[in-house]
Design an enzyme around this catalytic site. Structure first.
Site, short mmCIF file in Angstrom:
data_model
loop_
_atom_site.label_atom_id
_atom_site.label_comp_id
_atom_site.label_asym_id
_atom_site.label_seq_id
_atom_site.Cartn_x
_atom_site.Cartn_y
_atom_site.Cartn_z
N GLU A 1 32.48 27.65 31.51
CA GLU A 1 33.93 27.47 31.35
C GLU A 1 34.65 28.82 31.46
OE1 GLU A 1 35.39 24.94 28.13
OE2 GLU A 1 33.33 24.25 27.92
N SER A 31 38.39 49.98 36.97
CA SER A 31 38.47 50.96 35.88
C SER A 31 37.51 50.60 34.74
CB SER A 31 39.91 51.09 35.36
OG SER A 31 40.31 49.95 34.65
N ASN A 32 37.28 49.32 34.51
CA ASN A 32 36.26 48.97 33.49
C ASN A 32 34.86 49.33 33.97
OD1 ASN A 32 37.37 47.58 30.98
ND2 ASN A 32 38.55 46.58 32.62
N HIS A 71 38.14 40.21 29.19
CA HIS A 71 39.38 39.50 29.47
C HIS A 71 40.51 40.17 28.70
CE1 HIS A 71 42.02 36.27 30.62
NE2 HIS A 71 42.44 36.22 29.37
N MET A 87 37.14 38.45 39.93
CA MET A 87 38.08 37.33 39.85
C MET A 87 37.53 36.06 40.50
SD MET A 87 40.24 38.53 37.97
CE MET A 87 41.47 39.72 37.48
#
Ligand code: GAR
Length: 205
Positions: free
Chosen positions: A144, A14-15, A110, A91
């Protein structure tokens, strides 16, 4: 020359859709040149194809290690002459192979107000912690997890959400505003990264 965006997804997308729509409407002066998924069953692939966006499936399970997988992704992005990379529900952690190929040109979204609640369950973790306000963060990607300099944050109130799913839906509404906003600003305004701060300076020469 039009700026080309490559979008990496793992699922719903959706993004990805919000970015592609903002490109089509002219809100973002760019085009989505390719959508790459590490999962063949990612629902977003169908939407991308139906909207004329080239897609590629590169399952991570087909590669010996993360670096080899990322090398294949970099090659596909390079084929499409991509300038910027957007992680949209992708992911997987990125290796230096991918990060170094697009220095300061990879963004992630996020579903929490970082640095609170990084990781796989940002919405649930915020809900269970009992915060009054959560939201989403668009940030540059570094080595990170959920860590690089922040471009845009948008808030979502928790009050009135009966469970983590309801909060996630509120946050998602803000995500769909935040990603286009971040891209529009980065592509149309002068900016620099000072330490951890992304500084927009319209007055800069
Ligand atoms: C979004 O909520 C995004 O913020 C989250 O996954 C969802 C993907 O939805 N990403 C992360 O949690 C990354 N740590 P989408 O596929 O519909 O865009």
């Amino acid at each position: 020359m039009t700026t080309k965006i490559g979008i990496l997804i793992s699922g719903r997308g959706s993004n990805m859709q919000s970015i592609a729509r903002a490109c089509s409407s002219g809100e973002i002066p760019a085009e989505v040149a390719v959508v790459v998924s590490n999962r063949a069953d990612a629902a977003g692939l169908e939407w991308a194809s139906a909207h004329g966006i080239p897609t590629a499936v590169l399952p991570h399970t087909d590669f010996a290690d993360r670096e080899a997988h990322d090398r294949a992704i970099v090659a596909r992005l390079a084929d499409a002459a991509v300038d910027w990379v957007c992680l949209a529900g992708y992911m997987r952690l990125l290796s230096p192979v991918l990060i170094d190929a697009f220095t300061n040109r990879i963004l992630n979204i996020h579903p929490s107000l970082l640095p609170s609640f990084p990781g796989l369950h940002g919405q649930r973790d915020a809900f269970e912690y009992g915060v009054a306000v959560s939201g989403c963060t668009v940030h540059f990607v570094d080595l990170e997890l959920d860590h690089g300099p922040i471009v845009v944050q948008r808030t979502a109130p928790v009050e009135g959400s009966i469970d983590a799913e309801a909060l996630a839906a509120r946050i998602l509404t803000e995500e769909h505003r935040a990603y286009p906003e971040a891209l529009r600003r980065l592509l149309t305004e002068p900016w620099s990264i000072c330490g951890r701060r992304v500084v927009f300076d319209r007055a800069a020469p």
